[in-house]
Design a protein around this motif. Structure first.
Motif, PDB file in Angstrom:
ATOM      1  N   THR A 167       0.827  -1.209   0.000  1.00  0.00           N
ATOM      2  CA  THR A 167       0.000   0.000   0.000  1.00  0.00           C
ATOM      3  C   THR A 167       0.860   1.257   0.000  1.00  0.00           C
ATOM      4  O   THR A 167       0.618   2.186  -0.788  1.00  0.00           O
ATOM      5  N   LEU A 171       1.022   3.945  -3.042  1.00  0.00           N
ATOM      6  CA  LEU A 171       0.700   5.358  -2.871  1.00  0.00           C
ATOM      7  C   LEU A 171       1.900   6.235  -3.216  1.00  0.00           C
ATOM      8  O   LEU A 171       1.751   7.301  -3.840  1.00  0.00           O
ATOM      9  N   SER A 213      -4.312   6.218  -5.845  1.00  0.00           N
ATOM     10  CA  SER A 213      -5.187   5.094  -5.512  1.00  0.00           C
ATOM     11  C   SER A 213      -5.142   4.013  -6.591  1.00  0.00           C
ATOM     12  O   SER A 213      -5.121   2.808  -6.282  1.00  0.00           O
ATOM     13  N   SER A 216      -1.778   2.262  -6.363  1.00  0.00           N
ATOM     14  CA  SER A 216      -1.769   1.458  -5.147  1.00  0.00           C
ATOM     15  C   SER A 216      -2.606   0.190  -5.318  1.00  0.00           C
ATOM     16  O   SER A 216      -2.216  -0.888  -4.832  1.00  0.00           O
ATOM     17  N   SER A 217      -3.716   0.288  -6.010  1.00  0.00           N
ATOM     18  CA  SER A 217      -4.559  -0.888  -6.241  1.00  0.00           C
ATOM     19  C   SER A 217      -3.837  -1.926  -7.091  1.00  0.00           C
ATOM     20  O   SER A 217      -3.928  -3.137  -6.834  1.00  0.00           O
ATOM     21  N   TYR A 385      -3.208  11.339   2.799  1.00  0.00           N
ATOM     22  CA  TYR A 385      -2.625  10.138   2.218  1.00  0.00           C
ATOM     23  C   TYR A 385      -2.321   9.096   3.293  1.00  0.00           C
ATOM     24  O   TYR A 385      -2.517   7.898   3.093  1.00  0.00           O
ATOM     25  N   VAL A 388      -5.605   7.501   4.417  1.00  0.00           N
ATOM     26  CA  VAL A 388      -6.088   6.603   3.363  1.00  0.00           C
ATOM     27  C   VAL A 388      -5.275   5.310   3.350  1.00  0.00           C
ATOM     28  O   VAL A 388      -5.813   4.210   3.180  1.00  0.00           O
ATOM     29  N   SER A 392      -6.649   1.521   3.964  1.00  0.00           N
ATOM     30  CA  SER A 392      -6.453   0.462   2.973  1.00  0.00           C
ATOM     31  C   SER A 392      -5.796  -0.760   3.589  1.00  0.00           C
ATOM     32  O   SER A 392      -6.144  -1.904   3.258  1.00  0.00           O
TER      33      SER A 392
END
Length: 438
Positions: A167, A171, A213, A216-217, A385, A388, A392
């Motif tokens: 993650t 990011l 995002s 990161s995904s 950030y 978030v 996550s």
């Protein structure tokens, strides 16, 4: 002249009446003490522990034979009139009037009905998180939670570490890519401000977050095969009651990381190709006719749903087949495909139910992080950030840990139902505890 009353015994042609004993055996036969004569060849005379072997079978407080004695249902026990002894009209009593046939219903007041004819199922061995027999839905879910309790250091600690690294890395890459394309973002912001007649700064400030995002995904999706390999290995050890260390789990799972990663990439490409074909056909249909386009779009969505469920179930058990059986890429895919055959609805129902439960939990958990992130974004983008990223990590761990446990136990359940895997697991558990062969 001697009469029957003078002799004290009934005449030979008399029949026993209610409350009297049955006729005595012929001369030379020795009746058992305290009951009617034994009948060799029909009722076995097993001895009771710590007591001399009786000449007739014993019975419990309800007049039923003790568990493990054969051929004793309906056999009389004890003296007539005693508690548990057959009374007038009961089944199986010799010399009484109106006795129903063997196997008839027990008389009221003499305890629960007999379970004659029903096979006895011994309790399943449970050395670890599940009983070693075919599992129910509740046992699968309970086993998934039990795997977390059995080895939290691996199930939570190692998975959280991998997800956190992925993650943060994702990011960071997203922010870096957004910085590289910041001139283009500034130009887009200026054009939007002119076209909208208002300041578009707030809109363009969301572009870096959106890019971060997305990156990161992607990185997290690439890291999930590593997480699944670790979790499946830990669940497999917990099933036989063994708590594996982090080093042991990594040593067993590391050789399967690349096959798992390759399978995950090809799986995503296959689904992406099906979606691409669907979109292409829909666009072509709308180009020809609007009505045709709507029909193709709706029927295509239905077809995608059916194909997605089928493809998901047939490939669901590939990762545990690779990890727990030590299969390579090609053999693991073939093995997982074969094991899932014939269990479509059971696998689909349990996995969808687990996904809905996990989705609900992760949505509830993510809401506070989203609210707090929106509030701190007015003060610091870096803080947003960070929040978030934490959200996550938490939701990713919850989803990965529970679903990996469910999938692993589904694989074990299918093999116990079809291949007798419970026998192998029992032997492995006995070897681990030292009660079996070394």
């Amino acid at each position: 002249m001697t009469t029957p009353d003078d002799a004290g015994t009934p005449a030979p042609d008399d029949t026993p009446r209610y409350g009297q004993r049955a006729p005595q055996p012929p001369a030379g036969a020795t009746p058992p003490v305290g009951g009617p004569p034994a009948q060799p060849g029909r009722y076995g005379p097993p001895a009771q522990s710590g007591q001399p072997a009786p000449a007739q079978p014993t019975s419990n407080a309800w007049g039923q034979p003790q568990y493990g004695q054969q051929g004793q249902y309906g056999q009389p026990s004890g003296e007539p009139g005693e508690h548990g002894a057959p009374q007038h009209g009961q089944y199986g009593q010799p010399g009484q009037y109106g006795a129903p046939q063997y196997g008839g219903p027990p008389q009221p007041g003499y305890g629960p009905p007999s379970f004659a004819g029903k096979p006895y199922a011994p309790p399943a061995n449970k050395p670890g998180i599940i009983p070693l027999r075919p599992l129910s839905l509740g046992e699968i879910f309970d086993g998934a939670f039990g795997a977390i309790r059995a080895n939290p250091k691996v199930m939570l600690g190692m998975s959280a570490t991998v997800i956190a690294i992925a993650t943060v890395l994702g990011l960071g890459l997203g922010v870096l890519i957004s910085g590289i394309f910041s001139p283009q973002l500034a130009q887009i912001e200026a054009e939007l401000s002119v076209e909208m007649g208002a300041d578009a700064t707030g809109l363009t400030e969301m572009f870096p977050l959106l890019g971060a995002s997305m990156v990161s995904s992607v990185v997290l999706a690439l890291a999930m095969p590593v997480v699944n390999g670790l979790l499946i290995t830990s669940v497999g050890q917990s099933v036989i009651g063994r708590k594996a260390s982090a080093g042991e789990v990594w040593a067993q799972a590391k050789s399967k990381i690349w096959p798992l990663l390759g399978f995950s990439i090809l799986w995503s490409i296959a689904l992406g190709a099906v979606w691409f074909v669907y979109l292409l056909l829909t666009v072509l249909a709308f180009t020809a006719d609007v009505g045709l386009g709507i029909a193709v779009a709706l029927l295509g969505l239905l077809g995608l749903a059916v194909f997605g469920c089928w493809f998901l179930v047939r490939t669901l058990l590939v990762p545990p087949a690779m990890v727990l059986e030590g299969q390579g890429f090609a053999s693991g895919v073939k093995r997982g495909w074969t094991v899932s055959r014939g269990s479509f609805w059971r696998l689909l129902g349990i996995y969808l139910l687990a996904s809905v439960a996990v989705g609900t939990i992760t949505w509830l958990v993510s809401q506070p992080f989203g609210i707090i992130g929106g509030m701190v974004s007015l003060m610091s983008m870096f803080a947003m950030y960070a929040i978030v990223a934490v959200g996550s990590i938490v939701t990713g761990v919850i989803s990965a840990v529970f679903l990996a446990g469910v999938v692993s136990l589904l694989y074990i359940d299918v093999r116990m139902r079809r291949e007798g895997l419970d026998v192998e697991l029992t032997a492995a558990a006995e070897e681990h505890t030292g009660h079996g062969p070394a």
